[in-house]
Design a protein around this motif. Structure first.
Motif: not given
Length: 243
Positions: A88-92, A129-132, A218-227
């Protein structure tokens, strides 16, 4: 309510310290294993290296096999909340890029133009990054071969977020009508509408990031959300000052 402060409060969840503590303990196990392999001082009966797991305060250490140590590693595999957030965040983000691309030719104030440039510069790499991440972690499919549905929003969550039904599943998204009005606006009118819509858009992103931090694994998603929280909270304050 200050959404950035609220999200930071929500981030302090009981599960997170436990996961971090488990990860730290696992790192300690790996260091112990390395030391054992180097000096050969601690071997199991079958000749394999054993691993000493430090106990909690007041508890004795335990000796584990490599297999037992691997099973003790915390499970950080992506769950439905992680996949839903990234998809969803990719579209957002893409809508934010669409809105920002209008600013160079339509905005009157240089600060608004610079803000649009910063938004584009930040969110384009985040989309990549999210697509990868999605390529590395494909969403699970149902028995029919279709992607599993996203989890339902929390009770009381306003799906439309005041913007109609065009993008009802994502808070903060502008409607097609609002995007048309922004595209038609020029000068000071564009600046005011851009700041209004982009502030709401960023607030929606904070809501989505908070849901991912609360329900993801997932830690990678957590990192993206924190960013997203850090970057867009600062931009919300900037836009409110400009408006």
């Amino acid at each position: 309510m200050d959404m950035a402060k609220d999200l930071r409060g929500r981030k302090t969840l009981p599960a997170r310290p436990l996961r971090l503590a488990a990860a730290t303990a696992t790192a300690g196990l790996l260091l112990t294993l390395t030391a054992c392999q180097d000096d050969g001082a601690d071997r199991a009966d079958d000749g394999r290296a054993s691993i000493v797991a430090p106990g909690r305060p007041g508890e004795k250490s335990r000796t584990l096999t490599p297999e037992q140590a691997a099973r003790a590693k915390p499970d950080d595999s992506p769950n439905a909340a992680d996949h839903s957030y990234v998809q969803r965040m990719i579209e957002h983000h893409r809508q934010a890029l669409t809105m920002s691309a209008l600013a160079p030719e339509r905005a009157a104030a240089d600060p608004v133009k610079r803000l649009a440039e910063r938004i584009s510069a930040a969110q384009k790499p985040e989309i990549g990054a999210m697509q990868k991440w999605l390529a590395l972690h494909p969403a699970p499919t149902t028995g029919s071969g279709t992607t599993a549905p996203a989890p339902a929003p929390a009770p009381g969550h306003d799906q439309d977020h005041g913007h109609g039904h065009d993008h009802g599943s994502m808070p903060g998204m502008a409607t097609e009508q609002q995007l048309g009005e922004l595209s038609d606006a020029r000068g000071a009118d564009f600046d005011r509408l851009f700041l209004k819509l982009m502030t709401a858009h960023h607030e929606g992103a904070l809501t989505m990031a908070g849901e991912a931090l609360a329900g993801g694994n997932n830690p990678a998603v957590e990192e993206m959300a924190n960013e997203v929280v850090a970057t867009q909270s600062a931009e919300i304050h900037r836009m409110r000052a400009m408006g």
